[in-house]
Design an enzyme around this catalytic site. Structure first.
Site, PDB file in Angstrom:
ATOM      1  CE  LYS A 204     -16.241  21.380  -3.604  1.00  0.00           C
ATOM      2  NZ  LYS A 204     -14.779  21.356  -3.595  1.00  0.00           N
ATOM      3  NE  ARG A 214     -14.060  14.421   1.288  1.00  0.00           N
ATOM      4  CZ  ARG A 214     -15.153  14.867   1.888  1.00  0.00           C
ATOM      5  NH1 ARG A 214     -15.590  14.278   2.973  1.00  0.00           N
ATOM      6  NH2 ARG A 214     -15.801  15.903   1.416  1.00  0.00           N
ATOM      7  NE  ARG A 225     -14.137  18.916   1.676  1.00  0.00           N
ATOM      8  CZ  ARG A 225     -12.947  18.621   2.178  1.00  0.00           C
ATOM      9  NH1 ARG A 225     -12.431  19.369   3.134  1.00  0.00           N
ATOM     10  NH2 ARG A 225     -12.269  17.573   1.733  1.00  0.00           N
ATOM     11  CD  GLU A 241     -20.886  31.672  -2.639  1.00  0.00           C
ATOM     12  OE1 GLU A 241     -19.910  32.229  -3.173  1.00  0.00           O
ATOM     13  OE2 GLU A 241     -20.898  31.332  -1.442  1.00  0.00           O
ATOM     14  CE  LYS A 256     -16.801  19.119  -6.879  1.00  0.00           C
ATOM     15  NZ  LYS A 256     -15.446  19.357  -6.520  1.00  0.00           N
ATOM     16  CB  SER A 282     -16.012  10.898  -6.743  1.00  0.00           C
ATOM     17  OG  SER A 282     -16.506  11.532  -5.577  1.00  0.00           O
ATOM     18  CE1 TYR A 321     -12.665  12.091 -11.229  1.00  0.00           C
ATOM     19  CE2 TYR A 321     -15.014  12.297 -10.824  1.00  0.00           C
ATOM     20  CZ  TYR A 321     -13.712  12.614 -10.501  1.00  0.00           C
ATOM     21  OH  TYR A 321     -13.455  13.465  -9.453  1.00  0.00           O
TER      22      TYR A 321
HETATM   23  C1  PBG Z   1     -11.782  20.082  -3.251  1.00  0.00           C
HETATM   24  C2  PBG Z   1     -12.518  19.238  -4.219  1.00  0.00           C
HETATM   25  C3  PBG Z   1     -13.354  18.152  -3.945  1.00  0.00           C
HETATM   26  C4  PBG Z   1     -13.792  17.680  -5.182  1.00  0.00           C
HETATM   27  C5  PBG Z   1     -13.206  18.457  -6.156  1.00  0.00           C
HETATM   28  N1  PBG Z   1     -12.445  19.429  -5.555  1.00  0.00           N
HETATM   29  C6  PBG Z   1     -13.688  17.512  -2.655  1.00  0.00           C
HETATM   30  C7  PBG Z   1     -14.557  18.184  -1.688  1.00  0.00           C
HETATM   31  O1  PBG Z   1     -14.901  19.349  -1.819  1.00  0.00           O
HETATM   32  O2  PBG Z   1     -14.913  17.541  -0.676  1.00  0.00           O
HETATM   33  C8  PBG Z   1     -14.716  16.527  -5.371  1.00  0.00           C
HETATM   34  C9  PBG Z   1     -14.721  15.907  -6.735  1.00  0.00           C
HETATM   35  C10 PBG Z   1     -15.446  14.606  -6.783  1.00  0.00           C
HETATM   36  O3  PBG Z   1     -16.079  14.169  -5.799  1.00  0.00           O
HETATM   37  O4  PBG Z   1     -15.396  13.979  -7.859  1.00  0.00           O
HETATM   38  N2  PBG Z   1     -10.406  20.086  -3.560  1.00  0.00           N
END
Ligand code: PBG
Length: 331
Positions: A204, A214, A225, A241, A256, A282, A321
């Protein structure tokens, strides 16, 4: 490889023969996108009495408990393979206590959804603290304000057990804490949830494409992060990982974001001996919807092309989505 140059006296190589008719193209198509391979990520908002639109993700909402049940039932009847639930709590605090509360919104929603659809599709839950903490980080903070890996693991373990108890078929640790899969596996087994699986967010990356998420979860985060999510330039690290997550007992692994990391996805899929998922996040959703709104891209073709590319790179399962809508196009 044989030479592919056209030369007099040899049969001419003409790949276009296999593209001449729709039937021919259908026959030789290598990559398929099927509804069963799609997972719909969904947001449920505590205390909402009507769905709340997410402006940066047109068409996606924060559900009420009631509309969530209906939308999951719809996804199931469209043949979608699974759903991934995210909770949006009313109250945030330093340790994200809503995450381990059996009456917290995510756990309540898991019960609702299982009561509605049973085993008709796979019910998954995001296992992370960022939706529940008042500082918006994926873990709890130490005295210096850094994210405390091992203190966070203890909370993840309890969160995993509560999600399993509430009915999650698969829990999805997404916080990128070291050792998270192993600690959650041990806690699930200890509590008797040996059949509850773990979909590990294995690779990730710290991505700008999470922006709209967000808003989707009313995130409180102000910093970034980068001390726990991976650096975008590092591909080999994803394999490290992967090795750790498999060692710790991950049943499925995920890469991801998807589109900007297809090379990482291909490398992971090459060596993983468990199913591999990819999350079309997203920002990937938002940029296509925005371009479509401007009339710059054809919606259906663009969406299907991205999903095909994610499958072609090696994903067995794709979180998107658009899952329910795409499933209806494919039938
Ligand atoms: C963390 C999490 C995130 C997403 C899924 N799980 C946010 C992040 O890591 O900042 C993002 C999913 C998306 O952007 O569609 N709980």
């Amino acid at each position: 490889m044989r030479p592919t140059l056209l030369r007099m006296g040899f049969p001419a190589q003409r790949p276009r023969r296999l593209r001449t008719t729709p039937a021919m193209r259908r026959l030789v198509s290598e990559t398929e996108v099927r509804p069963r391979q799609l997972v719909l990520p969904m947001f449920v908002r505590e205390g909402a009495d009507a769905p709340v639109p997410i402006s940066s993700m047109p068409g996606v909402v924060q559900h009420t408990r009631d509309t969530l049940r209906k939308a999951v039932a719809q996804a199931a009847s469209a043949g979608v393979g699974g759903v991934m639930l995210f909770g949006v709590p009313e109250v945030h605090d330093a340790t994200g206590s809503g995450a381990v509360d059996p009456d917290g919104i995510l756990n309540v929603a898991l019960r609702d959804v299982r009561a509605e659809v049973g085993d008709a599709l796979v019910v998954m839950s995001d296992l992370c603290l960022d939706e529940f903490t008042d500082h918006g980080h994926c873990g709890v903070l130490d005295a210096e304000g850094g994210v405390d890996n091992d203190a966070t693991l203890e909370i993840y373990a309890r969160m995993g057990v509560e999600q399993a108890r509430a009915g999650a078929h698969l829990v999805g640790p997404s916080g990128m804490m070291d050792g998270q899969v192993g600690v959650i596996r041990a806690a699930l087994d200890e509590a008797g949830f040996t059949d509850t699986g773990i979909l590990a967010y294995t690779a990730k990356y710290a991505s700008a494409f999470y922006g709209p998420f967000r808003e989707a979860v009313n995130s409180q985060l102000t910093g970034d992060r980068k001390s726990y999510q991976q650096d975008g330039g590092n591909a080999r690290e994803a394999l490290r990982e992967l090795a750790l997550d498999l060692d710790e007992g991950a049943d499925m692994v995920m890469v991801k974001p998807a589109l900007a990391y297809l090379d990482v996805l291909a490398r992971v899929a090459d060596v993983a001996d468990v199913p591999v998922a990819a999350y079309q996040i997203s920002g990937e959703y938002a940029m296509i919807e925005a371009a479509v709104e401007k009339g710059w891209l054809e919606r259906e073709r663009t969406i299907l092309e991205t999903l095909t590319s994610i499958r072609r790179a090696g994903a067995d399962v794709v979180l998107t989505y658009w899952a329910t809508e795409v499933a209806t196009w494919l039938d």
